[in-house]
Design a protein around this motif. Structure first.
Motif, PDB file in Angstrom:
ATOM      1  N   LEU A 103       5.705  55.963  76.687  1.00 52.83           N
ATOM      2  CA  LEU A 103       4.935  55.599  75.490  1.00 52.83           C
ATOM      3  C   LEU A 103       3.474  55.360  75.865  1.00 52.83           C
ATOM      4  O   LEU A 103       2.554  55.748  75.140  1.00 52.83           O
ATOM      5  CB  LEU A 103       5.525  54.343  74.834  1.00 52.83           C
ATOM      6  CG  LEU A 103       6.986  54.460  74.389  1.00 52.83           C
ATOM      7  CD1 LEU A 103       7.511  53.120  73.904  1.00 52.83           C
ATOM      8  CD2 LEU A 103       7.142  55.524  73.305  1.00 52.83           C
ATOM      9  N   THR A 104       3.269  54.711  76.996  1.00 54.78           N
ATOM     10  CA  THR A 104       1.908  54.450  77.488  1.00 54.78           C
ATOM     11  C   THR A 104       1.189  55.754  77.814  1.00 54.78           C
ATOM     12  O   THR A 104       0.026  55.953  77.433  1.00 54.78           O
ATOM     13  CB  THR A 104       1.975  53.544  78.733  1.00 54.78           C
ATOM     14  OG1 THR A 104       2.498  52.286  78.342  1.00 54.78           O
ATOM     15  CG2 THR A 104       0.614  53.361  79.358  1.00 54.78           C
ATOM     16  N   GLN A 105       1.877  56.656  78.508  1.00 53.58           N
ATOM     17  CA  GLN A 105       1.245  57.936  78.862  1.00 53.58           C
ATOM     18  C   GLN A 105       0.857  58.711  77.595  1.00 53.58           C
ATOM     19  O   GLN A 105      -0.246  59.256  77.500  1.00 53.58           O
ATOM     20  CB  GLN A 105       2.184  58.788  79.725  1.00 53.58           C
ATOM     21  CG  GLN A 105       2.440  58.179  81.095  1.00 53.58           C
ATOM     22  CD  GLN A 105       3.215  59.103  82.034  1.00 53.58           C
ATOM     23  OE1 GLN A 105       2.977  60.296  82.079  1.00 53.58           O
ATOM     24  NE2 GLN A 105       4.141  58.534  82.797  1.00 53.58           N
ATOM     25  N   ASP A 106       1.747  58.718  76.604  1.00 47.46           N
ATOM     26  CA  ASP A 106       1.471  59.461  75.368  1.00 47.46           C
ATOM     27  C   ASP A 106       0.281  58.854  74.626  1.00 47.46           C
ATOM     28  O   ASP A 106      -0.629  59.552  74.188  1.00 47.46           O
ATOM     29  CB  ASP A 106       2.698  59.434  74.440  1.00 47.46           C
ATOM     30  CG  ASP A 106       3.872  60.202  75.024  1.00 47.46           C
ATOM     31  OD1 ASP A 106       3.658  60.963  76.001  1.00 47.46           O
ATOM     32  OD2 ASP A 106       5.003  60.029  74.528  1.00 47.46           O
TER      33      ASP A 106
ATOM     34  N   PRO B 194       6.540  60.634  87.042  1.00 45.42           N
ATOM     35  CA  PRO B 194       6.114  59.583  87.967  1.00 45.42           C
ATOM     36  C   PRO B 194       4.679  59.755  88.451  1.00 45.42           C
ATOM     37  O   PRO B 194       4.065  58.794  88.922  1.00 45.42           O
ATOM     38  CB  PRO B 194       7.101  59.701  89.135  1.00 45.42           C
ATOM     39  CG  PRO B 194       7.686  61.062  89.045  1.00 45.42           C
ATOM     40  CD  PRO B 194       7.612  61.480  87.605  1.00 45.42           C
ATOM     41  N   LYS B 195       4.141  60.970  88.349  1.00 49.05           N
ATOM     42  CA  LYS B 195       2.759  61.215  88.797  1.00 49.05           C
ATOM     43  C   LYS B 195       1.780  61.225  87.622  1.00 49.05           C
ATOM     44  O   LYS B 195       0.584  61.369  87.806  1.00 49.05           O
ATOM     45  CB  LYS B 195       2.673  62.561  89.538  1.00 49.05           C
ATOM     46  CG  LYS B 195       3.541  62.642  90.778  1.00 49.05           C
ATOM     47  CD  LYS B 195       2.757  62.258  92.022  1.00 49.05           C
ATOM     48  CE  LYS B 195       3.642  61.817  93.172  1.00 49.05           C
ATOM     49  NZ  LYS B 195       4.572  62.841  93.656  1.00 49.05           N
ATOM     50  N   GLN B 196       2.270  61.143  86.422  1.00 49.53           N
ATOM     51  CA  GLN B 196       1.425  61.145  85.195  1.00 49.53           C
ATOM     52  C   GLN B 196       0.407  62.285  85.223  1.00 49.53           C
ATOM     53  O   GLN B 196      -0.788  62.084  84.971  1.00 49.53           O
ATOM     54  CB  GLN B 196       0.700  59.796  85.048  1.00 49.53           C
ATOM     55  CG  GLN B 196       1.566  58.569  85.157  1.00 49.53           C
ATOM     56  CD  GLN B 196       1.499  57.910  86.534  1.00 49.53           C
ATOM     57  OE1 GLN B 196       0.547  58.091  87.273  1.00 49.53           O
ATOM     58  NE2 GLN B 196       2.512  57.150  86.888  1.00 49.53           N
ATOM     59  N   SER B 197       0.884  63.501  85.527  1.00 51.61           N
ATOM     60  CA  SER B 197      -0.034  64.622  85.789  1.00 51.61           C
ATOM     61  C   SER B 197      -0.956  64.957  84.619  1.00 51.61           C
ATOM     62  O   SER B 197      -2.158  65.173  84.811  1.00 51.61           O
ATOM     63  CB  SER B 197       0.753  65.865  86.166  1.00 51.61           C
ATOM     64  OG  SER B 197       1.578  65.563  87.256  1.00 51.61           O
ATOM     65  N   LYS B 198      -0.407  64.977  83.402  1.00 51.80           N
ATOM     66  CA  LYS B 198      -1.237  65.369  82.248  1.00 51.80           C
ATOM     67  C   LYS B 198      -2.335  64.350  82.003  1.00 51.80           C
ATOM     68  O   LYS B 198      -3.486  64.697  81.748  1.00 51.80           O
ATOM     69  CB  LYS B 198      -0.373  65.471  80.989  1.00 51.80           C
ATOM     70  CG  LYS B 198       0.409  66.751  80.909  1.00 51.80           C
ATOM     71  CD  LYS B 198       0.961  66.943  79.491  1.00 51.80           C
ATOM     72  CE  LYS B 198       1.975  68.068  79.464  1.00 51.80           C
ATOM     73  NZ  LYS B 198       3.243  67.671  78.810  1.00 51.80           N
ATOM     74  N   LEU B 199      -1.950  63.091  82.091  1.00 58.36           N
ATOM     75  CA  LEU B 199      -2.905  62.013  81.854  1.00 58.36           C
ATOM     76  C   LEU B 199      -4.008  62.030  82.913  1.00 58.36           C
ATOM     77  O   LEU B 199      -5.195  61.888  82.610  1.00 58.36           O
ATOM     78  CB  LEU B 199      -2.128  60.692  81.857  1.00 58.36           C
ATOM     79  CG  LEU B 199      -2.861  59.415  81.499  1.00 58.36           C
ATOM     80  CD1 LEU B 199      -3.699  59.583  80.249  1.00 58.36           C
ATOM     81  CD2 LEU B 199      -1.839  58.280  81.315  1.00 58.36           C
TER      82      LEU B 199
ATOM     83  N   LEU C 272      -2.602  55.559  88.736  1.00 60.18           N
ATOM     84  CA  LEU C 272      -2.462  54.789  87.501  1.00 60.18           C
ATOM     85  C   LEU C 272      -1.412  53.697  87.680  1.00 60.18           C
ATOM     86  O   LEU C 272      -0.459  53.861  88.443  1.00 60.18           O
ATOM     87  CB  LEU C 272      -2.058  55.710  86.348  1.00 60.18           C
ATOM     88  CG  LEU C 272      -3.022  56.870  86.084  1.00 60.18           C
ATOM     89  CD1 LEU C 272      -2.509  57.777  84.973  1.00 60.18           C
ATOM     90  CD2 LEU C 272      -4.410  56.344  85.747  1.00 60.18           C
ATOM     91  N   GLY C 273      -1.616  52.596  86.974  1.00 57.58           N
ATOM     92  CA  GLY C 273      -0.668  51.485  87.095  1.00 57.58           C
ATOM     93  C   GLY C 273      -0.454  50.782  85.775  1.00 57.58           C
ATOM     94  O   GLY C 273      -1.134  51.060  84.781  1.00 57.58           O
ATOM     95  N   ASN C 274       0.503  49.844  85.784  1.00 64.25           N
ATOM     96  CA  ASN C 274       0.840  49.043  84.620  1.00 64.25           C
ATOM     97  C   ASN C 274      -0.252  47.964  84.450  1.00 64.25           C
ATOM     98  O   ASN C 274      -0.067  46.808  84.819  1.00 64.25           O
ATOM     99  CB  ASN C 274       2.224  48.437  84.861  1.00 64.25           C
ATOM    100  CG  ASN C 274       2.737  47.664  83.666  1.00 64.25           C
ATOM    101  OD1 ASN C 274       2.156  47.706  82.584  1.00 64.25           O
ATOM    102  ND2 ASN C 274       3.807  46.941  83.854  1.00 64.25           N
TER     103      ASN C 274
END
Ligand SMILES: *Cc1c(COP(=O)(O)O)cnc(C)c1O
Length: 345
Positions: A240-243, A51-56, A73-75
């Motif tokens: 999928l978006t984060q990757d 939920p925090k998208q830490s790597k990205l 980050l958002g959609n």
């Protein structure tokens, strides 16, 4: 300037929803995960995303030189902008200021959120009228939207004017930098710590070539980011978006090469457009599109469609009478456009 006072009353006191993945963070560890009611069988995406998208955010932090704690980050930018309305604007009471002609989503989101819009048109050079903007604000003016480079006019705003607005405007100033990677100007992200009311938005939809994955970025003070984190849906950026975003951010050379090619093509396109007989004016561009004034925008738009080319007709926008907006395509696509324009009667 007290930013907390600009927040909506209910947002000041709101508590964040705590998701399963918030309560036990290390999803990569080899623990047995029985906490989120997921299907345990592998599909590559059977687990909830971070939920925090830490790597990205860590990677973005390196690339952009902004602390990860100052990134949300958002959609798409659309979600990021909507979160800003929900954080600052009290429905049926507050207002925002936009500078038409500009990106249409600010007023759509204002309407959806029942927020009034004050419009202060750009001047004839498509620059903000600083004094008029400052004079138009009232105690309920929560957000000023500056789109720079601006869509559809393609210019970046004069940095001194933007700085004056950051200093004098009594609400939040959002600088939408969707096109910053095509610009000569420096991003305002490096000035974040000077202006507590500064919010910068960017996107992977344009220069990064990832419009389909929907990833919007917001940079602001740690305080503002912490507020936005409380109101965003927990899993708003899917796995999928984060990757895919991370993969692209780890191959910046490809992005740079594409941007370079688009900039070269922009130069050629502007040059060629100037020589089309019914093109009255080609505006300078600091983005990946070109605004051009023609003799009759509706007629030329329809003729282009008949010949298989879709441009954007901006003739109904203030200051954009008889203007068409052309995205810079590949060399082939741009040559097709020019060839067709040259054949039109
Ligand atoms: C294209 C564009 C965006 C991008 O929006 P996304 O939702 O991130 O795709 C944002 N702002 C402006 C001014 C744009 O033209």
């Amino acid at each position: 300037m007290n930013i907390e006072n600009l927040l909506r009353g209910n947002i000041k006191t709101i508590k964040a929803y705590s998701s399963a993945r918030d309560e036990y963070k290390d999803a990569s560890s080899d623990m047995v995960f029985l906490d989120a009611n997921e299907n345990p069988f592998q599909t590559n995406v059977n687990r909830y995303p971070d939920p925090k998208q830490s790597k990205l955010k860590e990677r973005l932090s390196e690339v952009k030189g902004v602390k990860a704690s100052q990134i949300l980050l958002g959609n798409g930018s659309d979600e990021v902008l909507d979160l800003l309305f929900r954080a600052f604007c009290e429905p049926n009471q507050d207002n925002i200021i936009t500078l038409p002609p500009t990106y249409g989503m600010y007023s759509v989101l204002a309407d959806v959120n029942a927020v009034d819009i004050k419009k202060v048109f750009l001047n004839d050079s498509f620059e903000p009228k600083v004094l008029e903007i400052l004079a138009s604000q009232d105690e309920h003016s929560k957000i000023l939207f500056l789109c720079s480079p601006n869509n559809p006019t393609a210019n970046s705003f004069n940095a001194n004017k933007v700085e004056k607005l950051l200093q004098e405007f009594k609400g939040m100033v959002v600088i939408d930098e969707a096109y910053i990677d095509f610009s000569n100007q420096e991003s305002w992200v490096c000035r974040l710590n000077e202006f507590p009311n500064l919010i910068v938005t960017q996107t992977l939809s344009k220069a990064y070539g990832l419009a389909g994955i929907r990833l919007g970025i917001c940079y602001a003070s740690e305080f503002i980011i912490s507020v936005l984190n409380k109101i965003k849906p927990p899993y708003n950026v899917n796995q999928l978006t984060q990757d895919k975003a991370l993969e692209r951010l780890n191959n910046l050379e490809a992005v740079t090469n594409e941007v370079d090619s688009i900039l070269k093509e922009r130069h050629t396109l502007i040059n060629k457009l100037t020589h089309i007989p019914f093109v009255k004016k080609v505006y300078p561009s600091d983005a990946n599109f070109v605004l051009a004034k023609v003799d009759d925008a509706n007629k030329r738009y329809n003729q282009l469609i008949e010949n298989g080319v879709v441009a954007r007709n901006r003739t109904t926008q203030p200051l954009c009478e008889d203007c068409l907006r052309f995205t810079v395509g590949t060399q082939n696509e741009n040559q097709t456009l020019i060839k067709i324009l040259n054949q039109l009667k």
